[in-house]
Design a protein around this motif. Sequence first.
Motif, PDB file in Angstrom:
ATOM      1  N   ALA A  96     -16.477  20.024  42.958  1.00 36.58           N
ATOM      2  CA  ALA A  96     -15.027  20.215  42.858  1.00 36.58           C
ATOM      3  C   ALA A  96     -14.692  21.237  41.791  1.00 36.58           C
ATOM      4  O   ALA A  96     -15.426  21.389  40.805  1.00 36.58           O
ATOM      5  CB  ALA A  96     -14.338  18.886  42.525  1.00 36.58           C
ATOM      6  N   GLU A  97     -13.581  21.913  42.010  1.00 36.17           N
ATOM      7  CA  GLU A  97     -13.074  22.849  41.018  1.00 36.17           C
ATOM      8  C   GLU A  97     -12.132  22.098  40.059  1.00 36.17           C
ATOM      9  O   GLU A  97     -11.400  21.206  40.483  1.00 36.17           O
ATOM     10  CB  GLU A  97     -12.338  24.001  41.711  1.00 36.17           C
ATOM     11  N   GLU A  98     -12.171  22.517  38.815  1.00 32.35           N
ATOM     12  CA  GLU A  98     -11.382  21.837  37.785  1.00 32.35           C
ATOM     13  C   GLU A  98      -9.888  21.896  38.091  1.00 32.35           C
ATOM     14  O   GLU A  98      -9.145  20.967  37.774  1.00 32.35           O
ATOM     15  CB  GLU A  98     -11.685  22.467  36.416  1.00 32.35           C
ATOM     16  N   GLU A  99      -9.420  22.979  38.727  1.00 33.86           N
ATOM     17  CA  GLU A  99      -7.977  23.137  38.959  1.00 33.86           C
ATOM     18  C   GLU A  99      -7.404  22.009  39.813  1.00 33.86           C
ATOM     19  O   GLU A  99      -6.225  21.682  39.705  1.00 33.86           O
ATOM     20  CB  GLU A  99      -7.685  24.488  39.625  1.00 33.86           C
ATOM     21  N   ARG A 100      -8.239  21.404  40.656  1.00 36.12           N
ATOM     22  CA  ARG A 100      -7.731  20.326  41.510  1.00 36.12           C
ATOM     23  C   ARG A 100      -7.343  19.089  40.697  1.00 36.12           C
ATOM     24  O   ARG A 100      -6.576  18.256  41.161  1.00 36.12           O
ATOM     25  CB  ARG A 100      -8.786  19.925  42.549  1.00 36.12           C
ATOM     26  N   PRO A 127     -15.057  22.116  32.564  1.00 32.57           N
ATOM     27  CA  PRO A 127     -14.582  21.257  33.664  1.00 32.57           C
ATOM     28  C   PRO A 127     -14.869  19.779  33.456  1.00 32.57           C
ATOM     29  O   PRO A 127     -15.579  19.148  34.245  1.00 32.57           O
ATOM     30  CB  PRO A 127     -15.359  21.811  34.871  1.00 32.57           C
ATOM     31  N   SER A 128     -14.305  19.209  32.415  1.00 31.73           N
ATOM     32  CA  SER A 128     -14.626  17.817  32.079  1.00 31.73           C
ATOM     33  C   SER A 128     -14.149  16.854  33.170  1.00 31.73           C
ATOM     34  O   SER A 128     -14.839  15.871  33.483  1.00 31.73           O
ATOM     35  CB  SER A 128     -14.009  17.442  30.731  1.00 31.73           C
ATOM     36  N   ARG A 129     -13.002  17.162  33.801  1.00 27.54           N
ATOM     37  CA  ARG A 129     -12.505  16.259  34.850  1.00 27.54           C
ATOM     38  C   ARG A 129     -13.359  16.370  36.111  1.00 27.54           C
ATOM     39  O   ARG A 129     -13.646  15.368  36.766  1.00 27.54           O
ATOM     40  CB  ARG A 129     -11.048  16.580  35.171  1.00 27.54           C
ATOM     41  N   HIS A 147     -13.292  32.260  35.258  1.00 31.03           N
ATOM     42  CA  HIS A 147     -12.193  31.738  36.055  1.00 31.03           C
ATOM     43  C   HIS A 147     -12.763  30.724  37.030  1.00 31.03           C
ATOM     44  O   HIS A 147     -13.951  30.719  37.312  1.00 31.03           O
ATOM     45  CB  HIS A 147     -11.425  32.836  36.806  1.00 31.03           C
ATOM     46  N   ASP A 148     -11.925  29.815  37.518  1.00 34.01           N
ATOM     47  CA  ASP A 148     -12.337  28.821  38.501  1.00 34.01           C
ATOM     48  C   ASP A 148     -13.532  27.993  38.030  1.00 34.01           C
ATOM     49  O   ASP A 148     -14.618  28.033  38.624  1.00 34.01           O
ATOM     50  CB  ASP A 148     -12.650  29.500  39.842  1.00 34.01           C
ATOM     51  N   ALA A 149     -13.330  27.236  36.958  1.00 39.17           N
ATOM     52  CA  ALA A 149     -14.372  26.335  36.479  1.00 39.17           C
ATOM     53  C   ALA A 149     -14.637  25.248  37.516  1.00 39.17           C
ATOM     54  O   ALA A 149     -13.733  24.843  38.256  1.00 39.17           O
ATOM     55  CB  ALA A 149     -13.927  25.682  35.168  1.00 39.17           C
ATOM     56  N   GLY A 198     -17.006  32.329  45.386  1.00 35.19           N
ATOM     57  CA  GLY A 198     -16.691  32.933  44.091  1.00 35.19           C
ATOM     58  C   GLY A 198     -17.390  32.216  42.947  1.00 35.19           C
ATOM     59  O   GLY A 198     -18.391  31.510  43.152  1.00 35.19           O
ATOM     60  N   ASP A 199     -16.855  32.380  41.738  1.00 31.31           N
ATOM     61  CA  ASP A 199     -17.550  31.854  40.564  1.00 31.31           C
ATOM     62  C   ASP A 199     -17.642  30.333  40.538  1.00 31.31           C
ATOM     63  O   ASP A 199     -18.575  29.773  39.966  1.00 31.31           O
ATOM     64  CB  ASP A 199     -16.862  32.345  39.290  1.00 31.31           C
ATOM     65  N   SER A 200     -16.679  29.634  41.150  1.00 32.68           N
ATOM     66  CA  SER A 200     -16.780  28.177  41.160  1.00 32.68           C
ATOM     67  C   SER A 200     -18.061  27.743  41.876  1.00 32.68           C
ATOM     68  O   SER A 200     -18.745  26.811  41.445  1.00 32.68           O
ATOM     69  CB  SER A 200     -15.555  27.553  41.821  1.00 32.68           C
ATOM     70  N   GLY A 201     -18.398  28.440  42.954  1.00 33.28           N
ATOM     71  CA  GLY A 201     -19.594  28.096  43.726  1.00 33.28           C
ATOM     72  C   GLY A 201     -20.875  28.307  42.960  1.00 33.28           C
ATOM     73  O   GLY A 201     -21.924  27.767  43.334  1.00 33.28           O
ATOM     74  N   ALA A 202     -20.805  29.091  41.880  1.00 32.47           N
ATOM     75  CA  ALA A 202     -22.007  29.306  41.081  1.00 32.47           C
ATOM     76  C   ALA A 202     -22.462  28.019  40.394  1.00 32.47           C
ATOM     77  O   ALA A 202     -23.634  27.895  40.019  1.00 32.47           O
ATOM     78  CB  ALA A 202     -21.763  30.403  40.054  1.00 32.47           C
ATOM     79  N   ALA A 203     -21.563  27.043  40.226  1.00 31.77           N
ATOM     80  CA  ALA A 203     -21.976  25.735  39.691  1.00 31.77           C
ATOM     81  C   ALA A 203     -22.976  25.086  40.649  1.00 31.77           C
ATOM     82  O   ALA A 203     -24.015  24.553  40.232  1.00 31.77           O
ATOM     83  CB  ALA A 203     -20.754  24.830  39.506  1.00 31.77           C
ATOM     84  N   LEU A 204     -22.655  25.150  41.935  1.00 34.02           N
ATOM     85  CA  LEU A 204     -23.581  24.632  42.952  1.00 34.02           C
ATOM     86  C   LEU A 204     -24.878  25.438  42.932  1.00 34.02           C
ATOM     87  O   LEU A 204     -25.982  24.878  43.006  1.00 34.02           O
ATOM     88  CB  LEU A 204     -22.913  24.710  44.331  1.00 34.02           C
ATOM     89  N   GLY A 205     -24.739  26.758  42.820  1.00 35.15           N
ATOM     90  CA  GLY A 205     -25.924  27.624  42.822  1.00 35.15           C
ATOM     91  C   GLY A 205     -26.845  27.319  41.656  1.00 35.15           C
ATOM     92  O   GLY A 205     -28.070  27.266  41.824  1.00 35.15           O
TER      93      GLY A 205
END
Lengths: 57, 594
Positions: free
Chosen positions: B27-31, B42-44, B11-13, B353-360
């Motif tokens: 950025a999160e894909e949902e935006r 999260p291609s966008r 969730h939260d790509a 949350g999981d979106s922040g794991a991209a940064l991590g």
Amino acid sequence: VQSAAVLWVLYYAMLVPLAYLSRASRSRSPWRAGARRPAWLARTTRTDDLLSARRQF
Amino acid sequence: MHVLGVSCYFHDAAAALLRDGVLVAAAEEERFSRVKHDFSFPSRAIAFCLGRAGIPARELDYVAFFEKPLIKFERILQTSLATAPRSAGVFRQAMTGWLLDKLWVKSLLRSTLGVPAERVLFCEHHESHAASAFLCSPFDEAAILTVDGVGEWTTTAVGTGRGNDLRLSEEIRFPHSLGLLYSAFTAFLGFEVNEGEYKVMGMAPYGTPRFVEDVRKVVTIGPDGAFALDLDYFSFHYSPTRTFTPRFERLFGPPRPPGLPFFTESTEFPAYYGDKPGNFRELARENQRYADIAASIQAVTEEMVLAMARHALARAGSSRLCMAGGVALNSVANGRILRETPVTDLYIQPAAGDSGAALGAALHAWHVVLGHPRGFVLDHAGWGAEPDPGAIEDVAAHCGLAVERCASEERLLDRTVDLLQHGAVIGWVQGRFEWGPRALGHRSILADPRRTDAKHVVNTKIKFREPYRPFAPSVPVEHAAEYFELGEPARHLPGRFMLLVAPVRPEARARIPAVTHVDGSARVQTVAAECDSRYYNLISRFGEATGVPVLLNTSFNLRGEPIVSTPQEAFSTFSRSGMDALVLDRTIIVKGPS
């Protein structure tokens, strides 16, 4: 439809018999029902070398 | 050197891009996709990050994925095996996703981005969380605690960060999971998992924790914060649709039907709920039981998080703590960590949350794998896209409403404060949108917190959300201690990201009723001049005009939609709601007579 059929064949041909065969070991499995004693487990894996980080596992 | 971090398929790509170890964009894909909690590739978001950095994908030096897919796949297969044949539904659902998408992440990243295979890296899920918590914190050394639903096998981990290295020394493994325990109660209380956890947290203060002993029957908690679920009560590991068993229902009673309006004798019954039912008292009494259950799971969660935090500190021999994972978004528990544990300094980045794991994952690749020293501290949340001036002009030209283009900063602030003082609810779009789930003054709806009816007005005119959920206050960091019991507010960066709930000082509660929750607490956002100067100046100017330097701040979205990104989305939301004015950079659009 073919993929779904393959999945179901795989499931019943492989997983269900294995599940019953593994019943004996299930008492030690993490999925055992009932109250359990809580404990921290030692963590052993690390991915800080480039070779390990390149692997999906 | 550029490192791209990617998280998706749960969730939260999201995507995050580092240039020489410094964050350029996240950025999160949902935006972009406008699908709430979008988990697809999260291609966008990736395209946005690359555009912000001004590089094509082929110039990426490394791409880091936030978890190890094959280990996760092994966990799902083992779980299916151990719980067969009950797991048939989960197996079928999981295999579809895994065989079609998730196993081929490496190929997808290579083909989409044109990056060679040896430049695609994989970081374990909780190591990504740990990296996102520690490696962009201001600390040279700290204890680390990560708590979420589940990654590969790990659900909770403790460790130590020192310099550019971090080590997770202990963990708790699936199916024993605090995140999944909280989610089971979220589902039981009639809310959507991964979406309604905030609602449980907001509902809790309306209840009495009289079911704590029953909650302890489903989870055993050790003195060091270790815990084990009693799996007789849970079905999340084998059912695709239910997270708890009939035995759970026998303990806590029938679950609350999803979608029903929630109210008790002490909450409002807003007009958008429709006519008050004839059996209001009976329904309110039944809902009170659910509020008591919410209070009980929240109390036990706080107790567990506090025990784990103490354990992490003791293991690391540190008084500083970095936290991540979905449970780190439980701002009530975070506030208690600061007040009730030996923690002197706490750091949680805004997308915990999981979106922040991209940064991590990106930070882990840069510092831990590649060995570069640290130098970047994430001290604000503005890492998304800016509003395009052309789009603002286009909206202003075609809106058909009164438009004022403020020639100066002074005029913008004065006019906005004037509108707020006269009771207007304002949409506020400034700078780059926020990283993480909270609106922090970049894409916010603002109102005067002194008005007793402000919460009701924002709820009934705009948000249509449950009346028991509180609205948050934004306050300049220098004034925070006058209103909130936050210790040293400037010291705690999570306060900037609205990740701390603190008691409102008793003498201040009557001055800011719209942001004081029923239990006298508030989810505070402290605003620093050096990070958000325009928002800081707006609140300060409001304080000069009214004597109260606090604004009500809630996310700029309608119920069920992601927070707005662009001026067009902001105007669309503005048009479909009862907001009175919209501020897009220096352009003010007002409904009705200006």
